[in-house]
Design an enzyme around this catalytic site. Structure first.
Site, PDB file in Angstrom:
ATOM      1  N   THR A  49      50.800  68.609  86.099  1.00 17.95           N
ATOM      2  CA  THR A  49      51.719  67.243  86.663  1.00 17.95           C
ATOM      3  C   THR A  49      52.319  66.838  85.396  1.00 17.95           C
ATOM      4  OG1 THR A  49      49.592  65.879  87.077  1.00 17.95           O
ATOM      5  CG2 THR A  49      50.942  67.290  88.984  1.00 17.95           C
ATOM      6  N   ASP A  50      51.229  66.614  84.372  1.00 17.14           N
ATOM      7  CA  ASP A  50      51.511  65.717  83.317  1.00 17.14           C
ATOM      8  C   ASP A  50      52.902  66.071  82.566  1.00 17.14           C
ATOM      9  OD1 ASP A  50      50.415  67.991  82.059  1.00 17.14           O
ATOM     10  OD2 ASP A  50      49.141  66.833  80.739  1.00 17.14           O
ATOM     11  N   GLY A 135      37.969  76.876  75.087  1.00 17.62           N
ATOM     12  CA  GLY A 135      38.936  77.423  75.867  1.00 17.62           C
ATOM     13  C   GLY A 135      38.354  77.610  77.296  1.00 17.62           C
ATOM     14  N   GLY A 137      39.043  74.800  79.611  1.00 19.70           N
ATOM     15  CA  GLY A 137      39.861  73.984  80.514  1.00 19.70           C
ATOM     16  C   GLY A 137      39.335  72.497  80.553  1.00 19.70           C
ATOM     17  N   SER A 139      39.225  70.559  77.739  1.00 18.77           N
ATOM     18  CA  SER A 139      40.048  69.963  76.694  1.00 18.77           C
ATOM     19  C   SER A 139      39.224  69.994  75.338  1.00 18.77           C
ATOM     20  CB  SER A 139      40.595  68.945  77.224  1.00 18.77           C
ATOM     21  OG  SER A 139      41.513  68.703  76.178  1.00 18.77           O
ATOM     22  N   SER A 140      38.670  71.187  74.868  1.00 15.37           N
ATOM     23  CA  SER A 140      38.172  70.948  73.497  1.00 15.37           C
ATOM     24  C   SER A 140      39.035  70.649  72.471  1.00 15.37           C
ATOM     25  CB  SER A 140      37.152  72.480  73.212  1.00 15.37           C
ATOM     26  OG  SER A 140      38.189  73.468  73.356  1.00 15.37           O
ATOM     27  N   SER A 141      40.263  71.189  72.751  1.00 16.08           N
ATOM     28  CA  SER A 141      41.172  70.783  71.667  1.00 16.08           C
ATOM     29  C   SER A 141      41.607  69.411  71.690  1.00 16.08           C
ATOM     30  CB  SER A 141      42.617  71.809  71.857  1.00 16.08           C
ATOM     31  OG  SER A 141      43.114  71.755  73.409  1.00 16.08           O
ATOM     32  N   GLU A 173      49.633  69.141  68.590  1.00 17.94           N
ATOM     33  CA  GLU A 173      49.278  70.447  69.423  1.00 17.94           C
ATOM     34  C   GLU A 173      50.788  71.123  70.026  1.00 17.94           C
ATOM     35  OE1 GLU A 173      46.217  70.055  71.997  1.00 17.94           O
ATOM     36  OE2 GLU A 173      46.540  72.100  73.132  1.00 17.94           O
ATOM     37  N   ASP A 185      45.163  65.432  78.469  1.00 20.18           N
ATOM     38  CA  ASP A 185      44.130  65.791  77.520  1.00 20.18           C
ATOM     39  C   ASP A 185      43.839  64.294  76.735  1.00 20.18           C
ATOM     40  OD1 ASP A 185      44.095  67.738  79.071  1.00 20.18           O
ATOM     41  OD2 ASP A 185      44.525  69.154  77.448  1.00 20.18           O
TER      42      ASP A 185
HETATM   43  C1  GLA Z   1      46.012  71.827  79.645  1.00 22.50           C
HETATM   44  C2  GLA Z   1      47.008  70.945  79.168  1.00 22.50           C
HETATM   45  C3  GLA Z   1      47.022  69.612  79.929  1.00 22.50           C
HETATM   46  C4  GLA Z   1      47.433  69.935  81.366  1.00 22.50           C
HETATM   47  C5  GLA Z   1      46.478  70.832  81.806  1.00 22.50           C
HETATM   48  C6  GLA Z   1      46.816  71.019  83.292  1.00 22.50           C
HETATM   49  O1  GLA Z   1      44.775  71.158  79.795  1.00 22.50           O
HETATM   50  O2  GLA Z   1      46.562  70.759  77.946  1.00 22.50           O
HETATM   51  O3  GLA Z   1      48.339  69.024  79.185  1.00 22.50           O
HETATM   52  O4  GLA Z   1      48.724  70.494  81.537  1.00 22.50           O
HETATM   53  O5  GLA Z   1      46.241  72.001  81.283  1.00 22.50           O
HETATM   54  O6  GLA Z   1      46.754  69.992  84.377  1.00 22.50           O
END
Ligand code: GLA
Length: 393
Positions: A49-50, A135, A137, A139-141, A173, A185
């Site tokens: 949704t972001d 990798g 989900g 948000s390591s990045s 990013e 994230d």
């Molecule tokens: C990744 C993206 C986020 C978001 C999610 C899904 O983590 O980096 O910005 O879009 O997927 O909600």
């Protein structure tokens, strides 16, 4: 509390900070001038949704990246990571060439953007230590971007607000690495609070801390260890489809629609675009529902919202995969599970389960064994909780 114990977070003084300082010293022979820590995140509600200017609710988690930095004056950047083989060596004058698919792209992107904002970085030695699964989900990045950005900005004595720094990391990013992620994230990692979820309006950036009255339940991260393939291109493709649907419907973003309006205008979209839009529009509605239930401590209701989010991601957004389904099936089968969903971009990575606090150990053991028997992959499963966001130490 871990199915795979090798990544257990330490107790007491943060061992990641000690390790990052030691790694910097043992590799480059220098002490750390600054050290910053930034956590990973779990999205509770608001999947994809972001970037549709919608709503999200998330927590910052205990797993975090720590960057230790010592400035240099010769224009060179040297970096080492405890998760990656091979150190980085590049010049701050070479950054216009763009990303080259290496682990240090995040560092290079952050340095480029910071310099463009007037931060005087004339080179640096950097050591990174992280226990955020890569990798997966969670948000390591964003965690590494924020840890680098905070430590580098502090070393250069560059004043920048937290919100501006989070937006800068998102741009690094988007523009440098080429992943068109939203702001979920970086904001989660920056503004997380212990015991609270963050509710965020991704259009206005208004945010609110939501107390989690959930001593009866715990969030459990179930990492499939399925490497995500082509996640960047599939993610950017989903984003493009959402933008196309919004354009065809004449709205600024899918955030501007509700379910009733979308269904009335369904014939204006082809089947794929309609399914994508249906997910986003219904997911925005679930964020409001989920946040109210979370605040009220109604864990059965929260679990139901989480389950509906997953079904929508699987059927309408089509970002699940067999391993995520196997993990979720194992989680839903285990005692004490209120609900489970994939988190992050999808196509692999983690399932997040909301589990009754009394049976977390048993849940982890049972889900781990079932998933391994079903897929042959050894998962990594750990409980986590809402923690404080990023900062310089
Ligand atoms: C990744 C993206 C986020 C978001 C999610 C899904 O983590 O980096 O910005 O879009 O997927 O909600």
């Amino acid at each position: 509390m871990l199915y795979n114990r090798s990544n257990a977070p330490g107790a007491g003084a943060d061992p990641r900070v000690t390790r990052a300082r030691e790694l910097l010293r043992s590799t480059y022979g220098v002490g750390a001038q600054t050290v910053a820590r930034a956590p990973g995140r779990l999205e509770l509600f608001g999947a994809h949704t972001d970037y549709n200017e919608g709503y999200v609710a998330s927590i910052a988690i205990r797993q975090a990246a720590v960057a230790a930095v010592s400035s240099r004056a010769d224009g060179m950047v040297r970096a080492v990571s405890d998760q990656e083989s091979g150190p980085a060596n590049f010049s701050v004058d070479e950054l216009d060439a763009g990303a080259d698919g290496q682990w240090w792209d995040y560092l290079a992107g952050v340095i480029k953007l910071l310099r463009e904002h007037g931060c005087q970085i004339g080179g640096a030695d950097v050591a990174l230590v992280s226990d955020v699964p890569v990798g997966s989900g969670v948000s390591s990045s964003a965690a590494v971007e924020l840890a680098y950005a905070l430590a580098l900005a502090a070393a250069a004595e560059f004043e920048i607000g937290a919100e501006e720094l989070a937006l800068l990391c998102q741009r690094a990013e988007n523009e440098y690495v080429g992943m068109r992620c939203g702001i979920l994230d970086q904001f989660s990692s920056t503004f997380g609070q212990a015991g609270r979820a963050m509710w965020l309006d991704c259009r206005t950036l208004e945010r609110r801390a939501v107390p989690i009255t959930a001593d009866r339940a715990q969030f459990v991260v179930c990492d499939t260890r399925k490497p995500r393939e082509l996640v960047g291109s599939a993610y950017n493709e989903r984003r493009g489809q959402c933008e196309e649907a919004a354009r065809l419907l004449g709205v600024g973003a899918l955030r501007d629609l509700d379910t009733a309006t979308l269904e009335r205008r369904a014939s204006e979209l082809n089947g794929t675009l309609l399914r994508r839009a249906r997910h986003v529009v219904s997911e925005n509605e679930r964020v409001h529902e989920g946040v109210s239930l979370l605040e009220a401590g109604e864990m059965v209701g929260v679990g139901d919202v989480i389950n509906r989010t997953h079904e929508s991601l699987r059927d309408d957004y089509e970002v699940s995969c067999p391993e995520l389904e196997a993990m979720r099936a194992a989680a839903l089968d285990a005692p004490g599970c209120y609900g489970a969903r994939l988190v992050g971009a999808g196509f692999g990575g983690c399932v997040m389960a909301l589990v009754d606090a009394s049976g977390v150990e048993e849940f982890i053991a049972q889900v781990g064994a079932r998933y391994e028997a079903a897929t042959g992959l050894v998962p990594r499963i750990f409980a986590t909780q809402a923690c404080d966001g990023a900062g310089v130490l």
